[in-house]
Design a protein around this motif. Structure first.
Motif, short mmCIF file in Angstrom:
data_model
loop_
_atom_site.label_atom_id
_atom_site.label_comp_id
_atom_site.label_asym_id
_atom_site.label_seq_id
_atom_site.Cartn_x
_atom_site.Cartn_y
_atom_site.Cartn_z
N UNK A 143 -41.17 32.88 -75.55
CA UNK A 143 -41.78 34.20 -76.34
C UNK A 143 -40.68 35.46 -76.14
N UNK A 144 -40.02 35.71 -75.11
CA UNK A 144 -39.07 36.60 -74.93
C UNK A 144 -37.84 36.54 -75.95
N UNK A 145 -37.37 35.29 -76.03
CA UNK A 145 -36.24 35.41 -77.02
C UNK A 145 -35.87 33.72 -77.52
N UNK A 146 -35.19 33.45 -78.53
CA UNK A 146 -34.88 32.21 -78.94
C UNK A 146 -33.65 31.71 -77.95
N UNK A 147 -33.78 30.63 -77.60
CA UNK A 147 -32.76 29.88 -76.53
C UNK A 147 -31.44 29.95 -77.15
N UNK A 201 -25.68 34.92 -77.29
CA UNK A 201 -25.27 36.38 -77.08
C UNK A 201 -24.75 36.53 -75.57
N UNK A 202 -25.35 35.66 -74.73
CA UNK A 202 -24.90 35.95 -73.21
C UNK A 202 -23.77 35.05 -72.83
N UNK A 203 -23.18 33.96 -73.39
CA UNK A 203 -22.20 33.32 -73.23
C UNK A 203 -21.14 33.10 -74.55
N UNK A 204 -20.25 33.82 -74.89
CA UNK A 204 -19.39 33.69 -75.89
C UNK A 204 -18.85 32.18 -76.10
N UNK A 205 -19.08 31.32 -75.10
CA UNK A 205 -18.54 30.07 -75.63
C UNK A 205 -19.69 29.09 -75.83
N UNK A 206 -21.07 29.65 -75.80
CA UNK A 206 -21.90 28.65 -76.28
C UNK A 206 -22.28 28.36 -77.79
N UNK A 207 -21.95 29.43 -78.34
CA UNK A 207 -22.24 29.10 -79.89
C UNK A 207 -21.17 28.30 -80.54
N UNK A 208 -19.94 28.20 -80.21
CA UNK A 208 -19.10 27.12 -80.62
C UNK A 208 -19.32 25.92 -80.20
N UNK A 209 -20.00 25.70 -78.94
CA UNK A 209 -20.52 24.31 -78.63
C UNK A 209 -21.34 23.70 -79.36
N UNK A 210 -22.35 24.57 -80.27
CA UNK A 210 -23.41 24.01 -81.15
C UNK A 210 -22.98 23.24 -82.17
N UNK A 211 -23.69 22.10 -82.47
CA UNK A 211 -23.55 21.35 -83.66
C UNK A 211 -23.30 22.25 -84.88
N UNK A 212 -22.36 21.90 -86.07
CA UNK A 212 -21.97 22.75 -87.03
C UNK A 212 -23.11 23.25 -87.81
N UNK A 213 -24.30 22.36 -87.83
CA UNK A 213 -25.38 22.69 -88.52
C UNK A 213 -26.14 23.86 -87.95
N UNK A 214 -26.47 23.74 -86.56
CA UNK A 214 -27.13 24.64 -85.80
C UNK A 214 -26.19 26.15 -85.86
N UNK A 215 -24.91 26.08 -85.69
CA UNK A 215 -24.06 27.14 -85.81
C UNK A 215 -24.38 27.82 -87.29
N UNK A 216 -24.41 27.00 -88.26
CA UNK A 216 -24.60 27.62 -89.57
C UNK A 216 -25.96 28.26 -89.68
N UNK A 217 -26.96 27.46 -89.36
CA UNK A 217 -28.45 27.89 -89.37
C UNK A 217 -28.55 29.19 -88.52
N UNK A 218 -28.04 29.19 -87.45
CA UNK A 218 -27.92 30.62 -86.83
C UNK A 218 -27.38 31.94 -87.39
N UNK A 219 -26.23 31.75 -88.06
CA UNK A 219 -25.50 32.70 -88.58
C UNK A 219 -26.28 33.12 -89.98
N UNK A 220 -26.92 32.15 -90.51
CA UNK A 220 -27.66 32.23 -91.99
C UNK A 220 -28.88 32.76 -91.81
N UNK A 221 -29.48 32.61 -90.67
CA UNK A 221 -30.91 33.14 -90.18
C UNK A 221 -31.07 34.65 -90.68
N UNK A 222 -30.05 35.47 -90.43
CA UNK A 222 -30.20 36.88 -90.57
C UNK A 222 -29.42 37.20 -91.72
N UNK A 223 -28.96 36.56 -92.42
CA UNK A 223 -28.30 36.91 -93.62
C UNK A 223 -29.00 36.23 -94.97
N UNK A 224 -29.53 37.28 -95.71
CA UNK A 224 -30.47 36.84 -96.90
C UNK A 224 -29.41 36.43 -97.81
#
Length: 507
Positions: A114-118, A124-147
Motif C-alpha cells: 500500500x505504501x509503494x509499488x515494488x 528508484x532505490x537501486x539504479x541497477x534494478x530497472x535494467x535487471x527487469x525483463x524488457x516488457x516490465x521495463x517498457x511497462x514501467x516507463x510507459x506507465x506514466x507517459x500518456x
C-alpha cells in the motif's frame, strides 16, 4: 510522495552482529571489500520484500558466528508519516513487525504494497534494478506514466484517406478489434478470391469446350416449328386411322368369338332334337299317366324353343357384326409412321443446336456471375488491406510520437520502444536502453551506473515519487548527476574498516 530512510537497525544480519545506520540527505558508506557495505543495501530490500536489491531471494543468516535470531528494522517516513518495519528469522521461520508489533506476513506485505509499488520503489532505490527487469516490465514501467498520443494527434500525421477512414471506424470498434476483424476478413477473402478465380476459369474451359453454333438460332427455331407442324398433322392422320383399325380389329375378334359360340350351340342341337319322350318312370318302371306324359312333352318343347331362340340370337349378332365389318376398311399407316420417324430424326440435330445454345448461354451467365463474385470479393479484400495498411501506418506514427515523448524525458540515454519486422514491416513492442550508441548490456560499470541514475530520475519525475537512492561501487565513477531524494553512496577504500558518514542539508 516523498520517501525517506531514517534509521536501519541490523542484528545478526550477515557480517553485522549489531549495526545501526542513521541516514541523512547524503549518507556515505566506505570500507574495504568484505566489510559489509553492500549488505546494508540488501538489508533495506530484504526488510521490505525478503529479497536482495535486485529482487532475488537471499539468505541473510551470518556465517562464522553463533546467533539466535536474524533481525532487520527500517524506520522510514512516507510523506512525513513514520513507520517502523521489521523482518526477522528465528529457527528458520520468518517473523514480521509493524511499529514493533508482531504481525502476520499478509498484513506486513499488504502494508508495504500500500505504501509503494515494488518494481517502481526498487528501481528508484537501486539504479541497477530497472535494467535487471525483463524488457516488457521495463517498457511497462516507463510507459506507465507517459500518456500515449491521442488518436486525433496521430490522425493529423496520416494521409487524409487513411485518417478519415480510421476516424470513422474507431467510433464503433477499437483499433485492436478493427485489426482482428479485417485481418480475418482479408484471410477469408484471399481464399474466396482464389476459389472465385478457379470457378471462373473452370466455367470458361467448359464454355470453350462446347461446339460452336454455326446456325442462326432464329432460323433453327423456325425450322423446328415447321417440323413439329408436319409431325402433328401426320400424327392426327395416324390417330384417326388408329381409331378405325381398332374398331375393325375389335369386330373381327367379336365375329370369331360368335362363330365359336354358334358352332358350339349347333353341336348341342341333335341331342336335344332326338331326345325321346319317356312314358314310364325311370325309377319304378311303371307306366306314366297321360298327364305326366303330357308334362314331359311340354318340357321338351319348351327347351327346344329356348334353344332355337338363343341360337337365332347368336346368328343374328354374327350377321350384324359381319355387316359392320363389311362397311369398314383396315388402313395401313406404316408410311405415316415412317414419315413421323423421319421428321423426328430431322428435328433432333436442330434440338441439339438449341440445347448447345442454351448451355452456352447458361455458362456465359454463370461466368458473368462468377466474375461479379470475384470482383466483389476483391473489393472486400482490398478494403481490408487498405484498413490494415492504415492501422499499420497509425501504429508506426503512434510509436514514433510516443517514442519522441519518451525520448524527450532523457538527456544522455536513447530509448527504443518499438521494432519493425523485416518481413511484413509490422511494428512490434520492444525496449532497449542505449548510451552513446551502445546497448545497456555492453556498458561499462561506470556507464551502467550513470545510465541507471538517469533512468531512476526519469521514473521519479514521471511518477512523482521521491525515494532514497543507493549508489554502490561509487568509486568507479568520477562524476554523476546528483539524483533526486536521499543519496546513499558506497565506495571501496582499501584497508579501511566500515565507515558511515551522514550529512544533512541545511533547511
Amino acid at each position: 510522495m516523498i520517501i525517506q530512510f531514517q534509521k536501519l537497525t541490523l542484528k545478526n544480519y550477515k557480517s553485522h552482529r549489531d549495526l545501526v545506520v542513521e541516514f541523512g540527505d547524503l549518507t556515505k558508506i566506505s570500507g574495504d571489500n568484505g566489510k559489509g557495505k553492500s549488505s546494508i543495501l540488501e538489508a533495506i530490500s530484504w526488510t521490505l520484500y525478503g529479497t536482495d536489491a535486485l529482487g532475488s531471494k537471499m539468505d541473510p543468516t551470518p556465517i562464522g558466528y553463533d546467533f539466535d535470531e536474524v533481525k532487520a528494522e527500517l524506520l522510514l517516513s512516507v510523506d512525513e508519516k513514520q513507520v517502523l518495519l521489521g523482518r526477522g528469522l528465528a529457527k528458520g521461520k520468518a517473523k514480521y513487525w509493524i511499529n514493533e508489533v508482531p504481525s502476520k506476513a499478509t498484513e506486513f506485505d499488504g502494508l508495504v504494497h500500500s505504501l509503494f509499488d515494488k518494481d517502481l520503489f526498487l528501481s528508484l532505490f537501486n539504479p541497477g534494478y530497472f535494467p535487471s527487469l525483463h524488457w516488457e516490465s521495463q517498457r511497462k514501467l516507463i510507459l506507465q506514466y507517459v500518456t500515449a498520443p491521442a488518436n486525433k494527434e496521430v490522425f493529423s500525421h496520416l494521409p487524409a484517406a487513411q485518417a478519415d477512414k480510421l476516424a470513422d471506424l474507431v467510433k464503433k470498434h477499437s483499433l485492436a478489434d478493427l485489426e482482428k476483424i479485417h485481418r480475418d476478413n482479408k484471410n477469408k477473402q484471399d481464399k474466396a478470391y482464389i476459389a472465385a478465380q478457379s470457378r471462373t476459369k473452370t466455367l470458361r474451359e467448359q464454355l470453350d469446350g462446347l461446339p460452336k453454333v454455326g446456325m442462326d438460332i432464329d432460323e433453327v427455331t423456325t425450322k423446328i416449328a415447321e417440323l413439329d407442324g408436319q409431325i402433328t398433322e401426320t400424327e392426327r392422320l395416324t390417330n384417326s386411322a388408329a381409331e378405325t383399325n381398332a374398331k375393325y380389329t375389335s369386330l373381327l375378334s367379336q365375329i370369331n368369338a360368335l362363330k365359336e359360340q354358334i358352332s358350339a350351340s349347333a353341336a348341342k342341337w341333335p341331342e336335344l332334337r332326338d331326345e325321346p319322350i319317356q312314358d314310364t318312370c325311370r325309377t319304378c318302371r311303371q307306366a306314366l299317366q297321360a298327364e305326366a306324359v303330357q308334362a314331359v312333352t311340354e318340357d321338351k318343347e319348351r327347351r327346344v324353343k329356348a334353344y332355337r331362340e338363343q341360337h337365332a340370337a347368336l346368328v343374328a349378332k354374327w350377321k350384324e357384326a359381319e355387316a359392320q365389318l363389311a362397311s369398314l376398311e383396315y388402313i395401313d399407316v406404316s408410311e405415316q409412321l415412317e414419315k413421323i420417324r423421319s421428321l423426328e430424326q430431322e428435328k433432333q440435330p436442330l434440338l441439339d443446336v438449341i440445347k448447345a445454345y442454351a448451355r452456352r448461354e447458361q455458362l456465359e451467365d454463370q461466368i458473368e456471375q462468377a466474375k461479379a463474385a470475384e470482383a466483389e470479393t476483391l473489393v472486400s479484400r482490398n478494403e481490408s488491406v487498405f484498413i490494415l495498411d492504415a492501422i499499420k501506418a497509425f501504429q508506426a506514427k503512434e510509436a514514433e510520437l510516443q517514442a519522441t515523448k519518451v525520448q524527450d524525458l532523457f538527456t544522455t540515454l536513447s530509448i527504443r520502444l518499438f521494432k519493425q519486422n523485416k518481413g511484413d514491416g509490422e511494428i512490434k513492442p520492444d525496449f532497449e536502453i542505449e548510451m552513446d550508441g551502445k546497448p545497456y548490456r555492453k556498458l561499462s560499470l561506470s556507464e551502467s551506473i550513470r545510465a541507471g541514475l538517469e533512468l531512476r530520475d526519469v521514473l521519479s519525475q514521471q511518477s512523482g515519487i521521491v525515494a532514497p537512492c543507493f549508489v554502490d561501487n561509487a568509486e568507479s565513477i568520477t562524476r554523476f548527476t546528483q539524483p533526486v531524494g536521499q543519496l546513499i553512496i558506497c565506495r571501496v577504500v582499501a584497508g579501511q574498516d566500515l565507515k558511515i558518514e551522514t550529512e544533512v542539508e541545511a533547511k
